[in-house]
Enzyme design. Structure first.
Site, short mmCIF file in Angstrom:
data_model
loop_
_atom_site.label_atom_id
_atom_site.label_comp_id
_atom_site.label_asym_id
_atom_site.label_seq_id
_atom_site.Cartn_x
_atom_site.Cartn_y
_atom_site.Cartn_z
N ASN A 113 0.83 -1.20 0.00
CA ASN A 113 0.00 0.00 0.00
C ASN A 113 0.86 1.25 0.00
OD1 ASN A 113 -0.46 1.94 2.53
ND2 ASN A 113 0.24 -0.04 3.32
N PHE A 117 -1.78 8.02 4.47
CA PHE A 117 -2.57 8.60 5.58
C PHE A 117 -3.85 9.27 5.06
CE2 PHE A 117 1.19 9.35 8.76
CZ PHE A 117 1.32 7.98 8.93
N SER A 177 5.54 4.99 8.82
CA SER A 177 4.94 4.70 7.52
C SER A 177 5.90 5.14 6.42
CB SER A 177 3.61 5.44 7.35
OG SER A 177 3.17 5.37 6.01
N ASN A 179 4.99 5.93 3.48
CA ASN A 179 4.18 6.57 2.45
C ASN A 179 3.94 8.07 2.65
OD1 ASN A 179 3.82 4.04 1.13
ND2 ASN A 179 2.28 3.52 2.67
N THR A 180 4.49 8.64 3.71
CA THR A 180 4.49 10.09 3.90
C THR A 180 5.94 10.55 3.82
OG1 THR A 180 2.51 10.10 5.29
CG2 THR A 180 4.00 11.97 5.52
N LYS A 219 5.32 3.51 17.05
CA LYS A 219 5.38 2.43 16.07
C LYS A 219 6.59 2.62 15.17
CE LYS A 219 2.39 -0.26 12.99
NZ LYS A 219 0.99 -0.45 12.54
N ASN A 248 5.94 -1.68 11.50
CA ASN A 248 5.13 -1.20 10.38
C ASN A 248 5.48 -2.00 9.12
OD1 ASN A 248 3.48 0.60 8.77
ND2 ASN A 248 3.93 2.22 10.22
#
Length: 343
Positions: A113, A117, A177, A179-180, A219, A248
């Protein structure tokens, strides 16, 4: 739902992954307030465990990411989980990254993915939590908006803490994450020290304000060298962090490169993450020397892989990606295996 899910899954897997995700949430939301709500309820494995002053019915929780907005807490709480974590939520609503951004790697029981967010903002999440009837342990996972500069990230986390503190049983600070852009930079050095120091100060102030001590967890990513894990452990001990969630998703593509969607950008989760995540968890717990509890998450796909997280030092575990493939049967299998392993 345990017997129903194998019948529903082929239909969901015939859809685009994100459409299936959204459809599943809408279906659960409808069912929880319909005459068919009984179909959602699963007999929960009773394996009581206390941590941070909280009473967990069993040690298997839902990881953040499935219910980002806290819209289906009651339905998810009925599936047999010992606790539920919602989010990641940011101060302001944001759409996330462009579509498509969610991919199944069916042969590997994995997901990639790059959602970014996507959520309706912390105010909407709080309203959803207030409207729920869930009486179990609820974690709320918080992050920063994509357009917030790294040097101002602490402001976003504090803003979210202020909003969710009263409504959470624990709060998770997501700095891992992939993805940011720049988010994982917060895991290291001065940026991490500054963030944790500010969070601990505000935690103390909010505890006084609400007469309630809410533990704050962090996390972390699985893509960490040995020295980085040890450095993180030292930092967490220095700032007296209440708990760590390991881990994560990973940026690695080892073992999935040749699969359809295997080289899509984003975080890889599911079965290929099992060993990497458990290894980081074990190294982290060794460095923490039992002084900070951990939650093990990443690649749990059966009872044994759940037990392996406990054997690596985790107090609790969480599932998500393999739950998408197996449904509520995995919750029961993991919780029962952990219970039996401790007898």
């Amino acid at each position: 739902m345990k017997t129903l899910y194998p019948l529903i899954r082929p239909l969901l897997f015939s859809m685009d992954a994100e459409k299936a995700h959204d459809t599943s949430l809408k279906m659960m939301k409808w069912m929880e307030s319909s005459p068919f709500s009984g179909l959602m309820r699963e007999k929960r494995v009773d394996d009581a465990f206390s941590l941070w002053g909280l009473d967990f019915p069993n040690r298997v929780g839902l990881a953040a990411g499935l219910d980002k907005n806290g819209a289906c807490i009651d339905a998810l709480g009925a599936l047999g989980f010992g606790f539920v974590e919602v989010g990641t939520v940011t101060p302001r609503p944001q759409e996330g990254n462009p579509l498509p951004r969610l991919f199944r790697l069916k042969e590997a029981n994995a997901i990639i993915n790059r959602m970014g967010f996507n959520n309706h903002g912390v105010d909407q999440l709080v309203e959803n939590v207030k409207a729920s009837n869930f009486n179990g342990v609820l974690g709320i996972n918080i992050g920063k908006n994509k357009d917030t500069p790294e040097e101002n990230a602490v402001d976003d986390y504090i803003h979210c803490m202020n909003k969710v503190y009263e409504h959470a049983d624990y709060i998770t600070v997501n700095i891992s994450s992939p993805n940011t852009p720049g988010l994982r930079n917060l895991q290291f050095g001065e940026a991490l020290h500054n963030l944790l120091a500010a969070i601990k100060v505000r935690q103390g102030e909010l505890a006084t304000q609400h007469s309630k001590q809410v533990p704050v967890l962090v996390k972390i990513a699985p893509d960490l060298e040995h020295a980085e894990v040890e450095e993180l452990a030292e930092t967490f001990l220095t700032h007296n962090i209440d708990g760590i969630i390991a881990t994560n998703t990973t940026s690695s593509r080892t073992g999935v490169e040749q699969l359809q969607h295997g080289n899509e950008a984003g975080g890889l989760s599911g079965r290929p993450l099992t060993e990497m995540s458990t290894d980081v968890l074990a190294r982290l717990n060794k460095a923490l020397k039992g002084n900070i509890p951990t939650i093990g998450v990443g690649g749990i796909h059966d009872g044994q892989s759940a037990v392996d997280k406990i054997n690596a030092g985790a107090s609790l575990v969480q599932i998500y990606s393999c739950f998408i493939y197996q449904g509520p049967a995995l919750i029961e299998a993991a919780a029962r295996a952990i219970k039996l392993a401790r007898q």
